[in-house]
Scaffold this motif. Structure first.
Motif, PDB file in Angstrom:
ATOM      1  N   ASP A 121      33.925   2.419  23.489  1.00  0.00           N
ATOM      2  CA  ASP A 121      33.565   3.720  24.061  1.00  0.00           C
ATOM      3  C   ASP A 121      34.863   4.497  24.302  1.00  0.00           C
ATOM      4  N   PRO A 122      35.372   5.188  23.266  1.00  0.00           N
ATOM      5  CA  PRO A 122      36.686   5.837  23.357  1.00  0.00           C
ATOM      6  C   PRO A 122      36.831   6.812  24.511  1.00  0.00           C
ATOM      7  N   GLU A 123      35.781   7.579  24.819  1.00  0.00           N
ATOM      8  CA  GLU A 123      35.877   8.560  25.894  1.00  0.00           C
ATOM      9  C   GLU A 123      36.018   7.876  27.251  1.00  0.00           C
ATOM     10  N   ALA A 124      35.213   6.848  27.483  1.00  0.00           N
ATOM     11  CA  ALA A 124      35.301   6.108  28.750  1.00  0.00           C
ATOM     12  C   ALA A 124      36.638   5.383  28.840  1.00  0.00           C
ATOM     13  N   LEU A 125      37.091   4.842  27.714  1.00  0.00           N
ATOM     14  CA  LEU A 125      38.364   4.131  27.703  1.00  0.00           C
ATOM     15  C   LEU A 125      39.526   5.098  27.946  1.00  0.00           C
ATOM     16  N   ALA A 126      39.402   6.315  27.435  1.00  0.00           N
ATOM     17  CA  ALA A 126      40.444   7.324  27.654  1.00  0.00           C
ATOM     18  C   ALA A 126      40.533   7.683  29.139  1.00  0.00           C
ATOM     19  N   ARG A 127      39.382   7.802  29.803  1.00  0.00           N
ATOM     20  CA  ARG A 127      39.391   8.093  31.242  1.00  0.00           C
ATOM     21  C   ARG A 127      40.011   6.924  32.013  1.00  0.00           C
ATOM     22  N   ALA A 128      39.661   5.705  31.612  1.00  0.00           N
ATOM     23  CA  ALA A 128      40.230   4.520  32.267  1.00  0.00           C
ATOM     24  C   ALA A 128      41.732   4.437  32.008  1.00  0.00           C
ATOM     25  N   ASN A 129      42.137   4.830  30.823  1.00  0.00           N
ATOM     26  CA  ASN A 129      43.556   4.822  30.466  1.00  0.00           C
ATOM     27  C   ASN A 129      44.343   5.778  31.356  1.00  0.00           C
ATOM     28  N   ARG A 130      43.772   6.957  31.625  1.00  0.00           N
ATOM     29  CA  ARG A 130      44.438   7.918  32.512  1.00  0.00           C
ATOM     30  C   ARG A 130      44.563   7.355  33.923  1.00  0.00           C
ATOM     31  N   ARG A 131      43.515   6.681  34.386  1.00  0.00           N
ATOM     32  CA  ARG A 131      43.562   6.072  35.722  1.00  0.00           C
ATOM     33  C   ARG A 131      44.643   4.991  35.787  1.00  0.00           C
ATOM     34  N   PHE A 132      44.736   4.192  34.733  1.00  0.00           N
ATOM     35  CA  PHE A 132      45.722   3.116  34.689  1.00  0.00           C
ATOM     36  C   PHE A 132      47.141   3.674  34.770  1.00  0.00           C
ATOM     37  N   HIS A 133      47.418   4.677  33.954  1.00  0.00           N
ATOM     38  CA  HIS A 133      48.763   5.255  33.957  1.00  0.00           C
ATOM     39  C   HIS A 133      49.054   5.954  35.280  1.00  0.00           C
ATOM     40  N   LYS A 134      48.050   6.619  35.844  1.00  0.00           N
ATOM     41  CA  LYS A 134      48.234   7.278  37.136  1.00  0.00           C
ATOM     42  C   LYS A 134      48.583   6.249  38.212  1.00  0.00           C
ATOM     43  N   GLN A 135      47.956   5.076  38.155  1.00  0.00           N
ATOM     44  CA  GLN A 135      48.239   4.036  39.139  1.00  0.00           C
ATOM     45  C   GLN A 135      49.688   3.552  39.026  1.00  0.00           C
ATOM     46  N   ILE A 136      50.205   3.479  37.803  1.00  0.00           N
ATOM     47  CA  ILE A 136      51.611   3.107  37.619  1.00  0.00           C
ATOM     48  C   ILE A 136      52.517   4.197  38.202  1.00  0.00           C
ATOM     49  N   HIS A 137      52.150   5.459  37.950  1.00  0.00           N
ATOM     50  CA  HIS A 137      52.940   6.565  38.506  1.00  0.00           C
ATOM     51  C   HIS A 137      53.027   6.438  40.030  1.00  0.00           C
ATOM     52  N   LEU A 138      51.885   6.214  40.664  1.00  0.00           N
ATOM     53  CA  LEU A 138      51.848   6.116  42.126  1.00  0.00           C
ATOM     54  C   LEU A 138      52.632   4.896  42.619  1.00  0.00           C
ATOM     55  N   ALA A 139      52.561   3.813  41.849  1.00  0.00           N
ATOM     56  CA  ALA A 139      53.254   2.582  42.235  1.00  0.00           C
ATOM     57  C   ALA A 139      54.774   2.707  42.124  1.00  0.00           C
ATOM     58  N   SER A 140      55.243   3.763  41.456  1.00  0.00           N
ATOM     59  CA  SER A 140      56.684   3.993  41.372  1.00  0.00           C
ATOM     60  C   SER A 140      57.242   4.415  42.728  1.00  0.00           C
ATOM     61  N   HIS A 141      56.377   4.974  43.568  1.00  0.00           N
ATOM     62  CA  HIS A 141      56.747   5.457  44.897  1.00  0.00           C
ATOM     63  C   HIS A 141      57.859   6.514  44.830  1.00  0.00           C
ATOM     64  N   ASN A 142      57.781   7.359  43.801  1.00  0.00           N
ATOM     65  CA  ASN A 142      58.735   8.461  43.656  1.00  0.00           C
ATOM     66  C   ASN A 142      57.924   9.738  43.464  1.00  0.00           C
ATOM     67  N   ARG A 143      57.815  10.528  44.510  1.00  0.00           N
ATOM     68  CA  ARG A 143      56.925  11.690  44.484  1.00  0.00           C
ATOM     69  C   ARG A 143      57.322  12.712  43.428  1.00  0.00           C
ATOM     70  N   TYR A 144      58.624  12.851  43.177  1.00  0.00           N
ATOM     71  CA  TYR A 144      59.075  13.846  42.201  1.00  0.00           C
ATOM     72  C   TYR A 144      58.717  13.416  40.781  1.00  0.00           C
ATOM     73  N   LEU A 145      58.817  12.144  40.516  1.00  0.00           N
ATOM     74  CA  LEU A 145      58.419  11.622  39.211  1.00  0.00           C
ATOM     75  C   LEU A 145      56.916  11.773  39.018  1.00  0.00           C
ATOM     76  N   VAL A 146      56.147  11.494  40.065  1.00  0.00           N
ATOM     77  CA  VAL A 146      54.689  11.645  39.991  1.00  0.00           C
ATOM     78  C   VAL A 146      54.318  13.093  39.676  1.00  0.00           C
ATOM     79  N   GLN A 147      55.005  14.045  40.300  1.00  0.00           N
ATOM     80  CA  GLN A 147      54.724  15.458  40.047  1.00  0.00           C
ATOM     81  C   GLN A 147      55.008  15.832  38.591  1.00  0.00           C
TER      82      GLN A 147
END
Length: 217
Positions: A121-147
């Protein structure tokens, strides 16, 4: 007070349109009409108009005669975007390996395991992929990088298709996600950086091949 309320409505209109583009409700080339947007989102036309102007200034929308359409990226723009994305995502993974809490790492691991059910299900997987990458961004704990990564991923919405739609790419991408999380779990910043950069590079190659095939049909 009225001015403050107007700003809140304007922000909501902007966010709603942006979310609709990011979610694929409006795709590159689709025309955006003030009256239709106002009706869809239950907002008056004034904040919709102001939101559209803001999105045009940010190059999320483009002019087609007198109409505004969702912008699209040409080959060079896409290549430039991937260069920036690759470096910033790699940096986020490196910082996540250093700073992620055990709970954040657990969430990443759970995502990899749960997303396996979405292959096919490419569309559902694409949404999950965005969530996964966003979680890595947040886990960096660098607000400027997240922005900055938020801006990059906003522009990714201007790509009409997902590389995850290519046969076999979904399964391969999840295996790459697994290796990224393993590096973060070990606290190996360099491995996380290299592995995530390689992941984005392979996604770009997949997209280039897909686009080339489409042009030759």
């Amino acid at each position: 007070m009225a001015s403050k309320d107007a700003k809140i409505v304007q922000k909501d209109a902007y966010g709603l349109i942006l979310e609709a583009i990011d979610g694929g409700i409006y795709r590159p080339g689709d025309r955006l009409v003030e009256s239709e947007l106002a009706e869809r989102f239950g907002v008056s036309r004034t904040p919709i108009r102001e939101a559209l102007q803001r999105l045009e200034t940010q190059s999320m929308l483009a002019r087609d005669g007198r109409s505004l359409i969702v912008a699209s990226l040409d080959h060079n723009q896409m290549a430039d975007l991937y260069v920036v994305r690759t470096e910033l995502e790699g940096l986020a993974a490196r910082l996540a390996a250093r700073h992620a809490t055990p709970e954040e790492v657990r969430v990443l691991r759970d995502m990899v395991e749960e997303d396996a059910a979405l292959v096919g299900d490419p569309e559902a997987l694409a949404r999950a992929n965005r969530r996964f990458h966003k979680q890595i961004h947040l886990a960096s704990h660098n607000r400027y990088l997240v922005q900055q990564l938020d801006l990059v991923h906003r522009s990714m919405a201007l790509l009409a298709t997902t590389s995850l739609a290519v046969e076999g790419r979904g399964q391969t991408a999840l295996a790459e996600h697994d290796r990224i999380v393993a590096a973060i779990e070990r606290g190996d910043g360099e491995a996380a950086y290299v592995t995530l950069k390689d992941h984005i590079s392979k996604a770009f190659i997949t997209r280039l091949k897909k686009d080339a095939e489409s042009e030759n049909r």
